[in-house]
Design a protein around this motif. Structure first.
Motif, mmCIF file in Angstrom:
data_model
loop_
_atom_site.group_PDB
_atom_site.id
_atom_site.type_symbol
_atom_site.label_atom_id
_atom_site.label_comp_id
_atom_site.label_asym_id
_atom_site.label_seq_id
_atom_site.Cartn_x
_atom_site.Cartn_y
_atom_site.Cartn_z
ATOM 1 N N GLY A 44 28.843 -28.631 -80.586
ATOM 2 C CA GLY A 44 27.695 -28.146 -81.340
ATOM 3 C C GLY A 44 27.665 -28.669 -82.763
ATOM 4 N N LEU A 45 27.605 -27.766 -83.733
ATOM 5 C CA LEU A 45 27.463 -28.142 -85.133
ATOM 6 C C LEU A 45 28.735 -28.717 -85.754
ATOM 7 N N LEU A 46 29.839 -28.684 -85.036
ATOM 8 C CA LEU A 46 31.063 -29.303 -85.557
ATOM 9 C C LEU A 46 30.981 -30.830 -85.515
ATOM 10 N N ALA A 47 30.049 -31.363 -84.759
ATOM 11 C CA ALA A 47 29.854 -32.812 -84.681
ATOM 12 C C ALA A 47 28.888 -33.225 -85.786
ATOM 13 N N VAL A 48 29.408 -33.871 -86.816
ATOM 14 C CA VAL A 48 28.585 -34.291 -87.948
ATOM 15 C C VAL A 48 28.446 -35.802 -87.962
ATOM 16 N N ARG A 49 29.546 -36.482 -87.927
ATOM 17 C CA ARG A 49 29.575 -37.942 -87.900
ATOM 18 C C ARG A 49 30.190 -38.357 -86.566
ATOM 19 N N GLY A 50 30.859 -39.494 -86.568
ATOM 20 C CA GLY A 50 31.570 -39.921 -85.369
ATOM 21 C C GLY A 50 32.818 -39.079 -85.167
ATOM 22 N N LYS A 51 33.321 -39.059 -83.951
ATOM 23 C CA LYS A 51 34.494 -38.246 -83.631
ATOM 24 C C LYS A 51 35.710 -38.604 -84.492
ATOM 25 N N PRO A 52 36.057 -39.896 -84.671
ATOM 26 C CA PRO A 52 37.238 -40.198 -85.496
ATOM 27 C C PRO A 52 37.095 -39.698 -86.936
ATOM 28 N N PHE A 53 35.917 -39.872 -87.518
ATOM 29 C CA PHE A 53 35.711 -39.417 -88.896
ATOM 30 C C PHE A 53 35.798 -37.899 -88.987
#
Length: 105
Positions: free
Chosen positions: A74-83
């Motif tokens: 959900g909202l925890l995804a802001v940029r790419g996964k590694p970042f």
């Protein structure tokens, strides 16, 4: 198909949608609950415990972002996964390090 089979299939589809909704909001709910608990500790003048809980909330968010697919975080995804994982882990570790090492007399 008879009416009972059709109703049963729709019911399964609704349960799946409800479960999907819960799965996609559960990680953010857990992290938000930890942040509220941390704010409560800080408000009660237990800043070290509050900072440790806040840092652990960031580390839990990093773990969720690392282990779960983007659709489920959900909202925890802001940029790419590694970042996202690196930033949340760095911030959480820094907050916990500072909370454990600062000596306020």
């Amino acid at each position: 198909m008879n009416e009972a089979e059709t109703t049963g299939k729709h019911r399964v589809a609704r349960l799946s949608a409800g479960q999907q909704y819960l799965r996609s909001h559960l990680p953010m709910t857990v992290v938000s609950a930890l942040i509220v608990i941390a704010i409560a500790f800080v408000a009660w003048d237990r800043w070290r415990r509050g900072a440790l809980i806040f840092g652990s909330a960031a580390l839990v968010a990093a773990a969720f972002r690392l282990c779960l697919p983007t659709v489920q975080v959900g909202l925890l995804a802001v940029r790419g996964k590694p970042f996202d994982v690196a930033a949340l882990a760095a911030v959480g570790s820094a907050i916990m390090f500072l909370a454990l090492t600062l000596d306020v007399s």
